[in-house]
Write a protein that holds these residues in place. Structure first.
Motif, PDB file in Angstrom:
ATOM      1  N   ASP A   1       0.856  -1.192   0.000  1.00 58.94           N
ATOM      2  CA  ASP A   1       0.000   0.000   0.000  1.00 58.94           C
ATOM      3  C   ASP A   1       0.888   1.237   0.000  1.00 58.94           C
ATOM      4  O   ASP A   1       1.574   1.529   0.982  1.00 58.94           O
ATOM      5  CB  ASP A   1      -0.914  -0.006   1.227  1.00 58.94           C
ATOM      6  CG  ASP A   1      -1.913   1.144   1.225  1.00 58.94           C
ATOM      7  OD1 ASP A   1      -1.782   2.056   0.379  1.00 58.94           O
ATOM      8  OD2 ASP A   1      -2.817   1.111   2.066  1.00 58.94           O
TER       9      ASP A   1
ATOM     10  N   ASP B   1       0.277   4.268   0.308  1.00 59.18           N
ATOM     11  CA  ASP B   1      -0.073   5.304   1.273  1.00 59.18           C
ATOM     12  C   ASP B   1       0.268   4.945   2.712  1.00 59.18           C
ATOM     13  O   ASP B   1       0.375   5.822   3.562  1.00 59.18           O
ATOM     14  CB  ASP B   1      -1.569   5.628   1.173  1.00 59.18           C
ATOM     15  CG  ASP B   1      -1.921   6.249  -0.171  1.00 59.18           C
ATOM     16  OD1 ASP B   1      -1.106   7.036  -0.691  1.00 59.18           O
ATOM     17  OD2 ASP B   1      -3.007   5.939  -0.693  1.00 59.18           O
ATOM     18  N   SER B   2       0.413   3.666   2.994  1.00 57.86           N
ATOM     19  CA  SER B   2       0.672   3.289   4.387  1.00 57.86           C
ATOM     20  C   SER B   2       1.746   2.211   4.513  1.00 57.86           C
ATOM     21  O   SER B   2       1.628   1.303   5.320  1.00 57.86           O
ATOM     22  CB  SER B   2      -0.624   2.810   5.042  1.00 57.86           C
ATOM     23  OG  SER B   2      -1.057   1.624   4.420  1.00 57.86           O
ATOM     24  N   TYR B   3       2.781   2.309   3.704  1.00 60.64           N
ATOM     25  CA  TYR B   3       3.833   1.301   3.764  1.00 60.64           C
ATOM     26  C   TYR B   3       4.726   1.510   4.998  1.00 60.64           C
ATOM     27  O   TYR B   3       4.825   2.612   5.527  1.00 60.64           O
ATOM     28  CB  TYR B   3       4.682   1.309   2.493  1.00 60.64           C
ATOM     29  CG  TYR B   3       5.525   2.551   2.306  1.00 60.64           C
ATOM     30  CD1 TYR B   3       6.811   2.606   2.819  1.00 60.64           C
ATOM     31  CD2 TYR B   3       5.047   3.649   1.606  1.00 60.64           C
ATOM     32  CE1 TYR B   3       7.600   3.741   2.645  1.00 60.64           C
ATOM     33  CE2 TYR B   3       5.823   4.776   1.434  1.00 60.64           C
ATOM     34  CZ  TYR B   3       7.094   4.812   1.959  1.00 60.64           C
ATOM     35  OH  TYR B   3       7.865   5.932   1.793  1.00 60.64           O
TER      36      TYR B   3
END
Length: 151
Positions: free
Chosen positions: A117, A119-121
């Motif tokens: 992801d 956006d939220s790695y």
């Protein structure tokens, strides 16, 4: 009045009865896995600055991915994806028992890089002590792979 004939043949074969042959290129994956582990092992042993724990982790991960892919391809199967969770799941489905007790350790490798992801790695670099354990795990996967391929 004429009877309607069935369009489907009576003797259908289920998907599980279909015998798959090896998928070409599995030997390349086997060779590349060995090369990645050799590079990681040499880099770890020499402790050169260029071989950080993150780089070694990625080399080990690539080696393991290549070997599991070689096993799956040689058996005529492909994984659903390439995370360690997916590779282990595919091994358990298509070649049950071949990984033995290594599944938990392999799945744990995904925890260092959760990058699917954008956006939220999260990336958590391993320590060199953790890399040593990863190299041991990789050597076990290599042994299993080479034994399976040889038989």
């Amino acid at each position: 009045m004429r009877e309607k004939q069935s369009a489907l043949p009576v003797n259908l074969v289920g998907f599980d009865a279909i015998k798959r042959g090896p998928i070409g290129g599995w030997q390349d994956f086997l060779k590349e896995g060995n090369q990645f582990l050799a590079t990681a092992s040499n880099g770890y042993a020499r402790r050169q600055q260029v071989f950080t724990a993150e780089i070694l982790y990625n080399l080990v991960g690539l080696a393991i991915e290549k070997w599991i892919m070689a096993l799956l391809m040689e058996s005529g199967n492909l994984p659903y994806n390439h995370t360690m969770h997916d590779l282990v799941e595919s091994m358990e489905e298509f070649l049950p028992g071949h990984l033995g007790d290594l599944g938990k350790g392999l799945r744990a490798l995904d925890g260092y890089q959760e990058i699917c992801d954008i956006d939220s790695y999260t990336i958590t670099p391993p320590t060199m002590d953790e890399v040593a354990k990863m190299l041991e795990l990789a050597t076990e996967v290599q042994t299993i792979t080479m034994d399976k391929i040889a038989n």
